[in-house]
Motif scaffolding. Structure first.
Motif, PDB file in Angstrom:
ATOM      1  N   LYS A  13       0.820  -1.206   0.000  1.00 53.40           N
ATOM      2  CA  LYS A  13       0.000   0.000   0.000  1.00 53.40           C
ATOM      3  C   LYS A  13       0.854   1.256   0.000  1.00 53.40           C
ATOM      4  O   LYS A  13       1.968   1.269   0.510  1.00 53.40           O
ATOM      5  N   GLU A  41      -9.063   5.996   4.705  1.00 54.48           N
ATOM      6  CA  GLU A  41      -7.665   5.971   4.266  1.00 54.48           C
ATOM      7  C   GLU A  41      -7.021   4.607   4.484  1.00 54.48           C
ATOM      8  O   GLU A  41      -6.252   4.138   3.648  1.00 54.48           O
ATOM      9  N   SER A  44      -7.041   1.938   1.724  1.00 58.39           N
ATOM     10  CA  SER A  44      -6.239   2.020   0.502  1.00 58.39           C
ATOM     11  C   SER A  44      -4.776   2.397   0.741  1.00 58.39           C
ATOM     12  O   SER A  44      -3.962   2.318  -0.173  1.00 58.39           O
ATOM     13  N   SER A  45      -4.441   2.836   1.949  1.00 61.22           N
ATOM     14  CA  SER A  45      -3.046   3.253   2.155  1.00 61.22           C
ATOM     15  C   SER A  45      -2.545   2.834   3.535  1.00 61.22           C
ATOM     16  O   SER A  45      -3.307   2.328   4.356  1.00 61.22           O
ATOM     17  N   ASP A 315      -0.098   7.394  -9.868  1.00 59.52           N
ATOM     18  CA  ASP A 315      -1.332   7.942  -9.289  1.00 59.52           C
ATOM     19  C   ASP A 315      -1.726   9.231  -9.990  1.00 59.52           C
ATOM     20  O   ASP A 315      -2.897   9.437 -10.320  1.00 59.52           O
TER      21      ASP A 315
END
Ligand code: ASP
Ligand code: MG
Length: 327
Positions: A13, A41, A44-45, A315
């Motif tokens: 991630k 958050e 996804s990270s 990204d």
């Protein structure tokens, strides 16, 4: 071997540093918004949090530091205790509230000892730093309550400060990077750290604060050290403006800024952030996103380095093609 460290999707991630200022941790409503943002958050990270003291608390600590009368010092301390007790009772469950009160009592005992010391710079730093020592454990317990594995981290372990020839304190960026990297390597995957902003330690381990608004600098230093892909600066204003939007109706919001420009303007004191806030992220080419917890879906202000590093290029390309497709 700790099961925490088992490699999973987490290790791939994107790493993000999320900094929440005083107003974003200073009330039950604000903390509820923080939990919402963080929960989204964490899917996804790999987020790392940096937090300020609850809004207004650093001002109270300044007043306490200047107060010479023991009785009035006690009044300030009681006020601090009440503020943290009330807020923690509002947002934590019974068991975690109990744990928080133990931490708060330790912190207040230490503060009382510090206040009794003869005046001097180290006494002042230790008093000012107390706000972040009380806020970070509260946020970590709150996240835990909402099912996020979390721990608070005293930034004395990460940020190293040395005295310059002129007698002022400056961050030793190399040692800070090395200490933070080695701490981060050992952090269990899936664990969200809540790091105290605003402070570091000198050679003997004594606390040194980084100047008002210093949590942005802390977050930026940590983003550089862990090689973050992004630094999200969460406040209650939805970006950077040409003037203070609360005072000037004509003030316009910047949608995008070049990190190089933002750094120059900030050094000239035009953005109202800590003077060194952008230095580490500029050095490491890390985009900064200034966003509002009151409007998490809003654009905010995106501050991009002129040269996008590989790790964020993908990204950025995706984002650009999406916006192109939408127009
Ligand atoms: N709590 C400190 C201050 O109010 C640091 C910060 O908020 O950035 O200045
Ligand atoms: Mg503040």
């Amino acid at each position: 071997m700790s099961t925490d460290r088992v490699q999973g999707a987490d290790s791939f991630k994107v790493v993000k540093v999320l900094k929440f200022g005083g107003t974003s941790v200073g009330s039950a409503d604000a903390l509820e918004r923080l939990v919402g943002i963080l929960s989204a958050e964490a899917i996804s990270s790999r987020p790392l949090l940096v937090v300020s003291a609850l809004s207004g608390v650093t001002d109270w600590l300044h007043a306490l530091e200047e107060e010479t009368q023991a009785k009035r010092q006690q009044v300030w301390i009681r006020k601090l205790v009440r503020r943290h007790q009330t807020l923690s009772a509002e947002v934590l469950d019974h068991e975690r509230h109990g744990r928080y009160l133990i931490r708060l009592a330790e912190c207040i005992d230490e503060l009382r000892d510090t206040v009794r010391q003869p005046p001097g710079p180290m006494r002042s730093h230790a008093i000012w730093a107390s706000g972040e020592w009380m806020s970070a454990p509260l946020v970590a317990l709150l996240l835990e309550r909402h099912g996020v594995s979390s721990e608070w981290v005293d930034a004395r372990r990460l940020i190293h400060v040395v005295e310059s020839a002129s007698g002022s304190w400056v961050v030793d960026r190399n040692k800070t990077r090395a200490q933070t990297e080695s701490w981060y390597r050992r952090l269990p995957l899936g664990r969200v750290p809540v790091i105290t902003g605003f402070l570091g330690a000198e050679d003997k381990g004594r606390v040194v604060t980084l100047g008002r608004g210093g949590s942005d600098y802390s977050a930026s230093l940590i983003a550089e050290a862990v090689g973050a892909s992004k630094f999200d600066r969460w406040t209650d204003v939805d970006g950077l403006y040409t003037a203070d939007p609360r005072k000037d109706q004509q003030a316009g919001r910047f949608l995008y800024l070049l990190l190089e420009d933002a750094t120059t303007w900030n050094e000239a004191n035009q953005l109202g952030m800590h003077a060194h806030a952008f230095e580490p992220v500029l050095h490491a080419c890390i985009p900064v996103h200034v966003r509002s917890t009151r409007n998490p879906q809003g654009d905010g202000t995106l501050i991009l380095p002129a040269r996008l590093p590989k790790r964020v290029e993908k990204d950025a390309r995706e984002l650009m093609s999406r916006t192109r497709a939408a127009t």
